[in-house]
Design a protein around this motif. Structure first.
Motif, PDB file in Angstrom:
ATOM      1  N   LYS A   8      11.136 -17.181  -8.593  1.00  0.00           N
ATOM      2  CA  LYS A   8       9.121 -17.302  -8.531  1.00  0.00           C
ATOM      3  C   LYS A   8       9.212 -16.502  -7.212  1.00  0.00           C
ATOM      4  N   GLY A  11       9.466 -11.846  -6.427  1.00  0.00           N
ATOM      5  CA  GLY A  11       8.040 -10.496  -6.469  1.00  0.00           C
ATOM      6  C   GLY A  11       7.380  -9.453  -5.398  1.00  0.00           C
ATOM      7  N   ALA A  12       7.079 -11.722  -4.682  1.00  0.00           N
ATOM      8  CA  ALA A  12       6.258 -11.612  -3.134  1.00  0.00           C
ATOM      9  C   ALA A  12       7.412 -11.004  -2.542  1.00  0.00           C
ATOM     10  N   LEU A  14       9.760  -8.083  -3.323  1.00  0.00           N
ATOM     11  CA  LEU A  14       9.356  -7.227  -3.194  1.00  0.00           C
ATOM     12  C   LEU A  14       8.387  -6.611  -3.487  1.00  0.00           C
ATOM     13  N   ASP A  15       7.339  -7.166  -2.426  1.00  0.00           N
ATOM     14  CA  ASP A  15       6.439  -6.300  -2.684  1.00  0.00           C
ATOM     15  C   ASP A  15       5.933  -7.115  -0.926  1.00  0.00           C
ATOM     16  N   GLU A  17       5.666  -9.462   0.361  1.00  0.00           N
ATOM     17  CA  GLU A  17       4.810 -10.451   1.628  1.00  0.00           C
ATOM     18  C   GLU A  17       5.305 -11.884   1.952  1.00  0.00           C
ATOM     19  N   PHE A  43      12.728  -5.590 -12.091  1.00  0.00           N
ATOM     20  CA  PHE A  43      10.707  -5.629 -11.446  1.00  0.00           C
ATOM     21  C   PHE A  43      11.011  -4.576 -10.808  1.00  0.00           C
ATOM     22  N   ASP A  47       7.870  -1.399 -11.412  1.00  0.00           N
ATOM     23  CA  ASP A  47       7.309  -0.267 -11.004  1.00  0.00           C
ATOM     24  C   ASP A  47       7.280   1.032 -10.547  1.00  0.00           C
TER      25      ASP A  47
END
Lengths: 364, 184
Positions: A8, A11-12, A14-15, A17, A43, A47
């Motif tokens: 979950k 993504g965050a 990877l970014d 965040e 992912f 991107d």
């Protein structure tokens, strides 16, 4: 950390965040978990694909772009300077525009409020229409037409079966208009008879007449009458009814001095009633104490039973407790204590009114 | 940033030249954003210009609470969404044109990453991005192609950071599934 939780947050992660703490936990997990590592890798690849298709500045037609735009901007400027646009623009950003915006937002609320008010008024109208007694009472305006209206009220509410009985058997009852109209048209009991009797109200029977709230002068208020002893003539009060004009407000000190009996005037009465004003009926040894809790009003009448008015204690011992069920239940309790008679009229239920009588008694 | 503020002041006084300077600074990002939201070059040209015209018309109301780029981005997203809604009826007729546009684009691309060798893949990527829902596509474009943070995306789109995260995650998973044959 479990895989589901990590996935979950991938993504965050990877970014960039996530907090350092969470990121390090994820990294730790990724070192051990091939599945999550593959997910992250996939992912990243997505991107990369996404970024790749946006590359290439030469795509953009910058040569003519500004030239084309320049023409459109000039046109926009001309429009903006035209009087129509000016009016529109000013309207849009002026107070009127602001108000129009909010008015538009509030319209559904207004419509709903009107709808609810309509239903409420409609219900009230229907109820009033079907309540003859209410209509009769609302038509009472001054003491001059009390007799007429009282007759109507009586006709609507009192059994006529004993109307022709001799004077000695007739009962006199406490009669209260307007504010507590639901509580009226009840007969006082008679020492010898417990059954209800027909009644006859004359001007003479009116002992006190006042409005509960001072601002509504001229409207019918309270008419009190002591129960008549069966074998005595009906001479318990002066022939003339007293009106609001005959009473005046006093402070407590003045009130105490103005009457011959010991005044019981607690500043507060449970639940939540505060003493608002005291009135003295001119020419009568009688006080009207008005309490309010901000919503309802409670009237306490105190009268001497030993002065020239000749209100004998017996006159009041038959004061009965009576009430009327309904949306606006008004109850009356009367009692006498040594040389003073008390009458409470209010919207509270009987247990509360009885507590109030105890409170008043304690101050005597 | 300071330059933007000065230019905006001049724009409020009615200067077209100053606004054109703003356009020059931001046109690339706005154009890319519009293109990737609406999905074709032909319209991206017009729509991005519409974005700037709208910005010029409403420049007097720009209070400077956000940066000029954020302000323009918001306008671009709104104008693009409106364009998509307006054109949705004709979308099917445009499918062919889009692919044709994109194919001509690929022939000019100089910087092709090592991992990508074929036009077919580029077409597939473009098609996959267009297959995302509008909300997912906007957020994917803002994050991956515009490089905005979650907070900036949330401000631009008008949603929470949590929503940004979940939509982005969904978008990535969908794209991965569609492009799984190309992911080694």
């Amino acid at each position: 950390v479990r895989c589901g939780k990590v996935k979950k947050m991938l993504g965050a992660y990877l970014d960039g965040e996530l907090t350092d703490k969470k990121a390090s936990k994820i990294e730790q997990h990724l070192m051990e978990c091939a599945s999550c590592s593959w997910e992250l890798k996939s992912f990243r690849k997505v991107d990369e694909f996404g970024q790749w298709v946006t590359n290439g500045q030469h795509l953009y037609p910058w040569e003519d772009y500004i030239a084309n735009l320049h023409e459109k901007l000039k046109k926009a400027k001309v429009e903006q300077n035209s009087w129509i646009f000016c009016i529109y623009d000013r309207f849009r950003y002026s107070m009127l525009g602001f108000m129009a915006y909010w008015f538009r937002k509030l319209i559904p609320g207004f419509a709903f409020a009107l709808f609810v008010a309509g239903i409420f008024l409609g219900i009230n109208y229907i109820r009033n229409d079907t309540n003859d007694i209410s209509q009769n009472f609302s038509s009472v305006k001054t003491a001059d037409n009390i007799q007429q209206n009282v007759s109507i009220a009586k006709a609507n509410s009192i059994s006529h079966e004993n109307q022709n009985k001799p004077e000695s058997q007739k009962l006199i009852f406490n009669f209260y208009l307007k504010e507590h109209k639901n509580a009226v048209i009840q007969q006082a009991s008679h020492p010898e008879q417990t059954a209800q009797k027909s009644v006859e109200i004359k001007d003479d029977d009116v002992l006190y007449y006042d409005t509960i709230r001072g601002e509504r002068q001229g409207e019918a208020g309270l008419i009190l009458r002591a129960p008549r002893r069966s074998n005595t003539p009906a001479q318990v009060s002066t022939p003339q009814a007293k009106q609001i004009a005959d009473s005046h407000s006093l402070n407590l000190e003045q009130a105490i001095k103005s009457v011959t009996f010991k005044v019981a005037a607690p500043q507060t009465l449970y639940p939540g009633y505060l003493l608002e004003s005291i009135k003295k009926l001119e020419g009568k040894n009688c006080l009207h104490l008005i309490y309010t809790n901000g919503i309802n009003t409670l009237s306490v009448f105190e009268q001497s039973m030993t002065n020239e008015e000749k209100l004998h204690p017996n006159d009041f011992k038959e004061y009965i407790i009576y009430s009327k069920e309904g949306n606006d239940p008004a109850n009356i309790i009367g009692w006498n204590s040594s040389e003073v008679s008390f009458t409470i009229i209010g919207n509270e239920d009987f247990p509360k009114l009885i507590n109030i009588t105890r409170e008043i008694q304690e101050t005597i | 940033m300071e330059n933007d503020v000065l230019l905006i002041k001049e724009c409020k006084a009615g200067s077209i030249t100053a606004f054109e300077e703003i356009v020059k600074i931001h046109r690339e990002k706005i154009y890319k954003l519009v293109y990737h939201i609406i999905g074709n070059f032909e319209d991206a040209d017009d729509v991005s210009q519409e974005v700037f015209i709208r910005a010029y018309r409403s420049v007097k109301t720009f209070r400077g609470d956000a940066s000029v780029s954020t302000w323009l981005r918001k306008i671009a997203i709104n104008v693009s969404i409106n364009h998509i809604k307006r054109e949705s009826k004709h979308q099917k007729n445009r499918e062919f044109l889009i692919d044709e546009d994109f194919e001509s684009l690929l022939s000019d691309i100089h910087e092709i990453p090592d991992i990508i060798e074929t036009k077919e893949l580029a077409l597939k990527i473009n098609e996959s991005i267009r297959s995302l829902s509008l909300n997912e596509r906007i957020i994917f474009v803002l994050r991956v192609q515009q490089g905005l943070s979650y907070q900036e995306i949330a401000d631009s789109v008008g949603c929470s950071q949590g929503t940004v995260m979940s939509r982005l995650s969904r978008a990535r998973k969908k794209l991965r599934d569609k492009l799984k044959n190309y992911i080694v």
